[in-house]
Design a protein around this motif. Structure first.
Motif: not given
Length: 310
Positions: A7, A10-11, A28, A37-38
């Protein structure tokens, strides 16, 4: 869309895209046969037939095929059928083949990737690629699922179609394989393409290479940048993509080590480009070079440059 298993990746990706004003979105729930995690979703992506696109944009252009280029002297291209002289020459031969300029044998390595086309698999409703270089990709073409992966440095061992077929057996046991193929990409030292003067000593000789598997977008960028450079116009991105930029990166030493190891490896088959050892590719039945990525068929035919002679 990037599908990832961390994740934080992703962020970070979303944060970087926000800084440049790109409207990426967090996704997601993915229609993939495993948990993630997306993903970072890029709205309104284009998916199109590359040969139809090429056919359209090349209308009216004189194109001469099957013309083997022996060398380039200044602004003159030497071929078996005659010499061609032009104010500017652009070398877009996948891997730049002129050794005396640019040191591309140090600045590039090549990477194989594999695809299987499956019927009765899944409609994933988009295009997905793993953020990991050794990961997989998913996309549909009509009712066929194109599953990509199994990649490895050319001349080294890798998963190839065997890895993909194991995945299919596990996740799509009812699927039928229609066909399969492989591709090869030039990878730069810093993940940025080389677009511009072939070297600092070649004023009117240009090149574009090292697209790192992003050839569609990289080619469009290269076309815009090279037009300006050939016409002598200033372009604010020229320095970023310049092939003469610094090459002092960790990948340079990896490439150098691969070359040293392969040059010292004893084998009956040697690479006609710079003499590295060739390794037999059992999946594709070819002799492959881990130094610079040339591939040679059993009968000696050159399959992938920079080698240009048997």
């Amino acid at each position: 869309m990037y599908a990832v298993d961390d994740r934080r990746i992703v962020e970070r990706e979303l944060s970087a895209l926000a800084k440049i004003g790109y409207p990426a979105e967090l996704c997601e729930n993915l229609p993939l046969p495993f948990k993630t995690a997306g993903a970072v979703m890029f709205p309104n992506q284009a998916q199109f037939h590359p040969l139809k696109f090429l056919s359209f944009i090349s209308k009216g252009l004189p194109i001469y095929e099957n013309t083997f280029v022996r060398e380039i002297r200044g602004n003159t291209v030497i071929t078996d059928a005659g010499n061609i002289t032009a104010k500017s020459v652009v070398v877009t031969t996948h891997f730049p083949f002129i050794n005396q300029h640019g040191s591309y044998f140090l600045k590039l390595y090549q990477h194989r990737s594999y695809v299987v086309a499956l019927r009765f698999a899944q409609d994933v409703g988009g295009m997905y690629v793993d953020q990991c270089r050794t990961g997989m990709s998913f996309r549909n073409f009509g009712d066929v699922l194109l599953l990509g992966g199994g990649g490895h440095r050319t001349g080294k061992n890798g998963g190839n179609w065997t890895e993909l077929r194991r995945f299919v057996q596990q996740h799509y046991p009812d699927a039928k394989e229609e066909c399969h193929w492989a591709a090869q990409d030039c990878m730069s030292l810093d993940d940025m393409p080389y677009i511009g003067q072939y070297s600092s000593r070649t004023a009117q000789l240009f090149t574009a290479s090292g697209f790192n598997k992003w050839g569609m977008t990289g080619a469009m960028l290269a076309s815009m940048l090279l037009v300006d450079l050939v016409l002598g116009k200033q372009n604010e991105y020229a320095e970023i993509f310049s092939p003469s930029r610094s090459i002092l990166t960790p990948q340079l030493f990896v490439n150098g080590l691969e070359s040293v190891v392969n040059l010292m490896t004893f084998t009956g088959k040697r690479y006609p480009h710079l003499g590295c050892a060739l390794h037999w590719n059992h999946a594709e039945h070819s002799w492959d070079c881990a130094c610079h990525g040339s591939r040679i068929a059993e009968d000696g035919t050159i399959l992938n440059n920079p080698a240009n002679q048997k």
